[in-house]
Motif scaffolding. Sequence first.
Motif, PDB file in Angstrom:
ATOM      1  N   ASP A  54      37.389  65.798  66.975  1.00 25.28           N
ATOM      2  CA  ASP A  54      37.560  65.998  68.455  1.00 25.28           C
ATOM      3  C   ASP A  54      38.466  67.304  68.655  1.00 25.28           C
ATOM      4  OD1 ASP A  54      36.386  63.423  69.098  1.00 25.28           O
ATOM      5  OD2 ASP A  54      38.341  62.331  68.776  1.00 25.28           O
ATOM      6  N   VAL A  55      39.387  67.451  67.784  1.00 27.24           N
ATOM      7  CA  VAL A  55      40.348  68.720  67.943  1.00 27.24           C
ATOM      8  C   VAL A  55      39.434  69.768  67.660  1.00 27.24           C
ATOM      9  CG1 VAL A  55      42.336  69.838  67.015  1.00 27.24           C
ATOM     10  CG2 VAL A  55      42.202  67.235  67.090  1.00 27.24           C
ATOM     11  N   THR A  56      38.690  69.970  66.573  1.00 26.36           N
ATOM     12  CA  THR A  56      37.805  71.149  66.475  1.00 26.36           C
ATOM     13  C   THR A  56      37.013  71.416  67.602  1.00 26.36           C
ATOM     14  OG1 THR A  56      36.309  70.228  65.156  1.00 26.36           O
ATOM     15  CG2 THR A  56      38.216  71.024  64.019  1.00 26.36           C
ATOM     16  N   GLN A  57      36.380  70.345  68.277  1.00 27.69           N
ATOM     17  CA  GLN A  57      35.544  70.774  69.159  1.00 27.69           C
ATOM     18  C   GLN A  57      36.120  71.336  70.454  1.00 27.69           C
ATOM     19  OE1 GLN A  57      33.246  67.042  70.144  1.00 27.69           O
ATOM     20  NE2 GLN A  57      31.859  67.324  68.086  1.00 27.69           N
ATOM     21  N   GLU A  58      37.371  70.761  70.813  1.00 33.96           N
ATOM     22  CA  GLU A  58      38.137  71.398  71.871  1.00 33.96           C
ATOM     23  C   GLU A  58      38.431  72.844  71.602  1.00 33.96           C
ATOM     24  OE1 GLU A  58      40.264  70.252  74.764  1.00 33.96           O
ATOM     25  OE2 GLU A  58      39.096  68.242  74.629  1.00 33.96           O
ATOM     26  N   LEU A  59      38.862  73.107  70.469  1.00 32.72           N
ATOM     27  CA  LEU A  59      39.186  74.661  70.115  1.00 32.72           C
ATOM     28  C   LEU A  59      37.877  75.275  69.654  1.00 32.72           C
ATOM     29  CD1 LEU A  59      42.081  73.707  67.749  1.00 32.72           C
ATOM     30  CD2 LEU A  59      42.302  74.491  69.944  1.00 32.72           C
ATOM     31  N   SER A  60      36.806  74.854  69.696  1.00 35.62           N
ATOM     32  CA  SER A  60      35.647  75.844  69.196  1.00 35.62           C
ATOM     33  C   SER A  60      35.672  76.414  67.817  1.00 35.62           C
ATOM     34  CB  SER A  60      35.313  76.743  70.389  1.00 35.62           C
ATOM     35  OG  SER A  60      34.949  76.081  71.418  1.00 35.62           O
ATOM     36  N   ILE A  61      36.239  75.696  67.168  1.00 38.41           N
ATOM     37  CA  ILE A  61      36.339  76.103  65.633  1.00 38.41           C
ATOM     38  C   ILE A  61      35.602  75.059  64.460  1.00 38.41           C
ATOM     39  CG2 ILE A  61      38.574  77.264  65.951  1.00 38.41           C
ATOM     40  CD1 ILE A  61      39.865  75.034  64.610  1.00 38.41           C
ATOM     41  N   HIS A  62      35.726  75.495  63.598  1.00 36.05           N
ATOM     42  CA  HIS A  62      34.964  74.368  62.402  1.00 36.05           C
ATOM     43  C   HIS A  62      35.927  73.856  61.806  1.00 36.05           C
ATOM     44  CE1 HIS A  62      31.100  75.936  63.030  1.00 36.05           C
ATOM     45  NE2 HIS A  62      31.446  77.384  63.075  1.00 36.05           N
ATOM     46  N   PRO A  63      35.921  72.732  61.239  1.00 38.26           N
ATOM     47  CA  PRO A  63      36.817  71.749  60.342  1.00 38.26           C
ATOM     48  C   PRO A  63      37.528  72.409  59.180  1.00 38.26           C
ATOM     49  CG  PRO A  63      34.982  70.519  61.112  1.00 38.26           C
ATOM     50  CD  PRO A  63      34.590  71.719  61.487  1.00 38.26           C
ATOM     51  N   PRO A  64      36.939  73.415  58.524  1.00 38.73           N
ATOM     52  CA  PRO A  64      37.520  74.020  57.444  1.00 38.73           C
ATOM     53  C   PRO A  64      38.878  74.696  57.720  1.00 38.73           C
ATOM     54  CG  PRO A  64      35.308  73.975  56.923  1.00 38.73           C
ATOM     55  CD  PRO A  64      35.178  73.448  58.457  1.00 38.73           C
ATOM     56  N   SER A  65      38.611  75.360  58.864  1.00 42.50           N
ATOM     57  CA  SER A  65      39.760  76.209  59.616  1.00 42.50           C
ATOM     58  C   SER A  65      40.932  75.514  59.837  1.00 42.50           C
ATOM     59  CB  SER A  65      39.476  76.757  60.851  1.00 42.50           C
ATOM     60  OG  SER A  65      38.251  77.795  60.684  1.00 42.50           O
ATOM     61  N   LEU A  66      40.743  74.228  60.391  1.00 41.54           N
ATOM     62  CA  LEU A  66      41.950  73.214  60.599  1.00 41.54           C
ATOM     63  C   LEU A  66      42.450  72.762  59.203  1.00 41.54           C
ATOM     64  CD1 LEU A  66      42.428  71.409  63.596  1.00 41.54           C
ATOM     65  CD2 LEU A  66      42.444  69.960  61.639  1.00 41.54           C
ATOM     66  N   TYR A  67      41.643  72.416  58.391  1.00 45.73           N
ATOM     67  CA  TYR A  67      41.981  71.751  57.114  1.00 45.73           C
ATOM     68  C   TYR A  67      42.768  72.938  56.402  1.00 45.73           C
ATOM     69  CZ  TYR A  67      39.258  67.612  57.808  1.00 45.73           C
ATOM     70  OH  TYR A  67      38.615  66.357  58.216  1.00 45.73           O
ATOM     71  N   SER A  68      42.549  74.054  56.483  1.00 46.75           N
ATOM     72  CA  SER A  68      42.972  75.153  56.112  1.00 46.75           C
ATOM     73  C   SER A  68      44.463  75.562  56.357  1.00 46.75           C
ATOM     74  CB  SER A  68      42.293  76.435  55.980  1.00 46.75           C
ATOM     75  OG  SER A  68      42.893  77.547  55.401  1.00 46.75           O
ATOM     76  N   ALA A  69      44.374  75.444  57.752  1.00 47.09           N
ATOM     77  CA  ALA A  69      45.901  75.694  58.276  1.00 47.09           C
ATOM     78  C   ALA A  69      46.989  74.309  58.380  1.00 47.09           C
ATOM     79  CB  ALA A  69      45.802  75.714  59.741  1.00 47.09           C
ATOM     80  N   PHE A  70      46.253  73.034  58.355  1.00 46.42           N
ATOM     81  CA  PHE A  70      47.240  71.862  58.313  1.00 46.42           C
ATOM     82  C   PHE A  70      47.049  70.798  57.338  1.00 46.42           C
ATOM     83  CE2 PHE A  70      46.597  73.353  62.659  1.00 46.42           C
ATOM     84  CZ  PHE A  70      47.862  73.706  62.955  1.00 46.42           C
ATOM     85  N   GLY A  71      46.119  71.098  56.353  1.00 50.15           N
ATOM     86  CA  GLY A  71      45.810  70.253  55.279  1.00 50.15           C
ATOM     87  C   GLY A  71      45.001  69.041  55.687  1.00 50.15           C
ATOM     88  N   ASN A  72      45.517  68.373  56.685  1.00 54.27           N
ATOM     89  CA  ASN A  72      44.561  67.147  56.959  1.00 54.27           C
ATOM     90  C   ASN A  72      45.042  66.605  58.330  1.00 54.27           C
ATOM     91  OD1 ASN A  72      47.109  65.987  56.568  1.00 54.27           O
ATOM     92  ND2 ASN A  72      46.478  64.772  54.744  1.00 54.27           N
ATOM     93  N   LYS A  73      44.527  65.545  59.021  1.00 55.95           N
ATOM     94  CA  LYS A  73      44.926  65.117  60.115  1.00 55.95           C
ATOM     95  C   LYS A  73      46.534  64.940  60.182  1.00 55.95           C
ATOM     96  CE  LYS A  73      43.776  61.327  63.366  1.00 55.95           C
ATOM     97  NZ  LYS A  73      42.942  59.942  63.303  1.00 55.95           N
TER      98      LYS A  73
END
Length: 194
Positions: free
Chosen positions: A40-59
């Motif tokens: 949900d978050v990555t779709q809102e930001l138009s990014i891929h999940p690995p970018s989010l995991y790299s920045a924050f670790g996990n949900k």
Amino acid sequence: MITKISRPRGRPRRLDAEQAVATAQRLFHSRGYDAVSVSDVTQELSIHPPSLYSAFGNKVGLYARALERYGTHGAIPLSEILRDDRPVAEALAEVLEEAARRYADPNAAGCLVLEGARCNDPEARELARAYNRAAEQVVRHYISTRHPEAADSIADFVSTTMSGLSAKARDGYDVERLLASARLAGATLRQALR
């Protein structure tokens, strides 16, 4: 026939960490922790999940950052309301009315912290509970400076009322209905702290 898949030119969109946290805060607040996925978050930001995991670790890591941000962008400003130059009951009544207004926001549906304290993820739940305990301690300390004998029971009453307001906001109560309950609780506080 072979179909060529065209890909956008240039680098993939970079993650803006602050935007990601703000987006996650909005989603967690409006839907609740359990109902928001990383997708949900990555779709809102138009990014891929690995970018989010790299920045924050996990949900949960993203949720921790959203809770931090909520402290300055969305939470009830206790330090502004709970001032030493006002009667304790008046200040606490204002906290409850402010809670009613904020919790009734259609984009919020309750309190990010209080609702998070009931989520299914034990780590996220404990993070939210730690924020809640800290806020309760601020209220308890404020009361204890002038009404030490009543600090525990009044702080518990305020906390319980706020939890109820949040739950009812999540259930769809409108601002007028929540304010009516907050005002009734405020009258009770004035009576108790006379």
